[in-house]
Design a protein around this motif. Structure first.
Motif, short mmCIF file in Angstrom:
data_model
loop_
_atom_site.label_atom_id
_atom_site.label_comp_id
_atom_site.label_asym_id
_atom_site.label_seq_id
_atom_site.Cartn_x
_atom_site.Cartn_y
_atom_site.Cartn_z
N LEU A 310 0.78 -1.28 -0.05
CA LEU A 310 0.08 -0.05 -0.01
C LEU A 310 1.06 1.38 0.06
CD1 LEU A 310 -2.79 -1.25 2.49
CD2 LEU A 310 -2.86 -0.64 0.11
N ALA A 311 1.98 1.20 0.63
CA ALA A 311 2.88 2.15 0.69
C ALA A 311 3.29 2.74 -0.69
CB ALA A 311 3.98 2.23 1.82
N ALA A 312 3.79 1.71 -1.32
CA ALA A 312 4.24 1.93 -3.00
C ALA A 312 3.31 2.05 -3.78
CB ALA A 312 4.85 0.50 -3.15
N ALA A 313 1.79 2.13 -3.41
CA ALA A 313 0.72 2.21 -4.63
C ALA A 313 0.59 3.73 -4.76
CB ALA A 313 -0.22 1.53 -3.94
N MET A 314 1.43 4.09 -5.54
CA MET A 314 1.57 5.72 -5.74
C MET A 314 0.07 6.16 -6.67
SD MET A 314 3.85 6.68 -4.11
CE MET A 314 5.63 6.06 -3.51
N PHE A 316 -2.77 4.51 -6.53
CA PHE A 316 -3.76 4.57 -5.71
C PHE A 316 -3.67 5.95 -4.60
CE2 PHE A 316 -4.41 3.01 -0.83
CZ PHE A 316 -5.89 3.26 -0.81
N ARG A 317 -2.70 6.25 -4.16
CA ARG A 317 -2.61 7.11 -3.18
C ARG A 317 -2.96 8.59 -3.77
NH1 ARG A 317 2.92 6.21 -0.18
NH2 ARG A 317 2.46 8.22 0.82
N MET A 337 -7.31 3.29 8.59
CA MET A 337 -5.70 3.44 8.98
C MET A 337 -4.92 3.77 7.69
SD MET A 337 -5.31 0.00 11.26
CE MET A 337 -6.62 -0.53 12.42
N ALA A 338 -5.52 3.18 6.63
CA ALA A 338 -5.05 3.49 5.22
C ALA A 338 -5.09 5.10 4.99
CB ALA A 338 -5.54 2.75 4.35
N GLU A 352 4.52 4.48 5.02
CA GLU A 352 3.47 5.83 4.71
C GLU A 352 2.30 5.27 4.09
OE1 GLU A 352 4.72 8.79 5.87
OE2 GLU A 352 6.14 7.49 6.75
N MET A 353 1.26 5.90 4.73
CA MET A 353 -0.21 5.64 4.04
C MET A 353 -0.59 7.10 3.40
SD MET A 353 -1.24 2.51 4.96
CE MET A 353 0.68 2.08 4.41
N ALA A 354 -1.95 7.17 3.02
CA ALA A 354 -2.22 8.34 2.11
C ALA A 354 -2.31 9.78 2.79
CB ALA A 354 -3.73 7.98 1.82
#
Length: 442
Positions: A310-314, A316-317, A337-338, A352-354
């Protein structure tokens, strides 16, 4: 025979306590009945998030939660009416048959026995008879007589050691007038895999269909399926018609993958029934939410197991940040949390999250949060106005390290005691640790 309101007869599978084998019996029974050509409607009594997905895999139909603490009679009836047109309903209880919370909710205390009474479904009690013989009958008799208004069909004996063991137990049951609907020999390969937050999700089970088929064969060999069908009953009176929850928006981008999977089925059914468009996307595949969506909804799940991905899902973020500039986003538990700044996994690694909320959560030091929640909103959230009272359920092991944004709600447990997990709001972004079940009627 279907009752006047269209809800078929059914049974409720319960037990004296968790760990007695009722989930295995439930899945095997659903599959066996479906293999016999019956349309089977599964239900789950209580707020469990995980079991309904397994029920769907076994029966081929969506399973719905019925909850007397969190649902008023109108919503309870509306969910029960999802069984219209099927041949039989099979519900799975939570914890022990009579276990509930201390304070009454919208219709009851949340006990599985209340669901059985409300629907008229006789209880089939799964008894772990390891280490006892005739004494098992005393346990069954106590459950059958504890509340005379709870319909009782009989017992399925689980973990029977030998033919002699079974014979002794049946003698006790005959003495008490308790019907034995099956006797399952002791086997060590009939448990579903588990991890820190309970059972694995259905989508993660490596050979789920084969496992359920094995449960069905096991039940066919040791359970009287015809007697169970004959035991099924329903309400003497037709159910009152009710309505499912309305959608919070017309076009809803819904995160759906192994990290985000926990949304109560009756909510999604209500959204679709009212004409909302559900636009699924996968954050784990680095998919952005549909740019035409009116709302992004991030359900709960297991983001802590996929935090690095999720941290690498640019994309998405970036998609979340673009949406939040003009339209609302809401996250529940794992989805909440995300939306935060960071998530620290069990090994102490920070991901790192959103960053749309200031929340920082950690799994390095586990802290168990479990129970019903009642929330009074301090500000609007998608589909709900400020001041609305919501019912939900919280289940996670994370610890809050930072929650700097304005609280979304005043949140209390089932006994009215305040909890620290108030949720957060910033701009058009909101989040809660509890999973929404229902709004209280005005």
């Amino acid at each position: 025979m279907t009752d006047p309101a269209g809800v078929p007869p059914g049974v409720l599978i319960s037990a004296p306590a968790s760990g007695s084998g009722k989930t295995t019996v439930m899945l095997g029974l659903l599959r066996a009945l479906a293999e016999d050509g019956l349309a089977v409607q599964p239900f789950k009594s209580g707020p469990d998030y995980i079991d309904p997905a397994f029920h769907r895999a076994a029966a081929g139909r969506a399973s719905f939660n019925l909850d007397t603490w969190a649902m008023d009679p109108s919503l309870f009836s509306a969910i029960a009416l999802q069984a219209r047109g099927v041949d039989i309903c099979v519900a799975e209880g939570s914890m022990g048959l009579y276990d509930g919370v201390a304070t009454r909710g919208m219709a009851g205390f949340g006990a599985s026995a209340e669901t059985a009474r409300a629907m008229g479904w006789p209880v089939i009690l799964v008894l772990d008879v390891g280490g006892q013989a005739q004494s098992a009958a005393a346990t069954a008799l106590g459950f059958a007589r504890y509340d005379a208004e709870t319909p009782f069909a009989g017992v399925i004996l689980n973990r029977v050691a030998s033919p002699r063991h079974e014979r002794l137990i049946r003698q006790g049951m005959d003495r008490c007038g308790i019907a034995v609907l099956g006797a399952l020999p002791r086997r060590g390969d009939l448990t579903l895999p588990e991890r820190h937050l309970g059972l694995v999700q259905a989508v993660e089970h490596p050979e789920l269909d084969a496992a359920i088929a094995g449960y069905a064969r096991f039940l066919r060999a040791h359970v009287d399926l015809a007697a169970i069908r004959d035991a099924a009953r329903g309400m003497a009176k037709g159910a009152a018609h009710g309505t499912l929850p309305r959608p919070p928006a017309q076009r809803i981008a819904l995160a759906q993958d192994a990290a985000f999977s926990f949304t109560y089925p009756h909510l999604l059914e209500g959204w679709r029934a009212a004409g909302a468009e559900i636009l699924p996307f996968s954050p784990l595949a680095d998919e952005a939410p549909d740019p035409s969506a009116d709302l992004v909804w991030l359900p709960g799940g297991y983001p802590e197991l996929h935090a690095g991905t999720l941290a690498a899902a640019m994309r998405f973020r970036a998609g979340l940040r673009a949406h939040a500039e003009t339209r609302p986003i809401h996250g529940e538990c794992g989805g909440y949390m995300a939306l935060g700044v960071a998530l620290i996994d069990k090994d102490g690694v920070r991901h790192e999250m959103a960053g749309l909320l200031g929340l920082v959560t950690s799994y390095e030091t586990r802290r168990f949060h479990l129970g019903y929640r009642r929330a009074v909103l301090a500000a609007p959230m998608p589909g709900q106005k400020a001041g609305a009272a919501l019912r939900g359920h919280e289940f996670h092991y994370s610890t809050i390290l930072a929650q700097p944004d304005a609280p979304l709600a005043a949140v209390a447990d089932a006994d009215g005691e305040p909890v620290a997990e108030t949720g957060s709001r910033r701009g058009q972004v909101t989040g809660t640790f509890f999973h929404l079940i229902a709004a209280e009627s005005a």
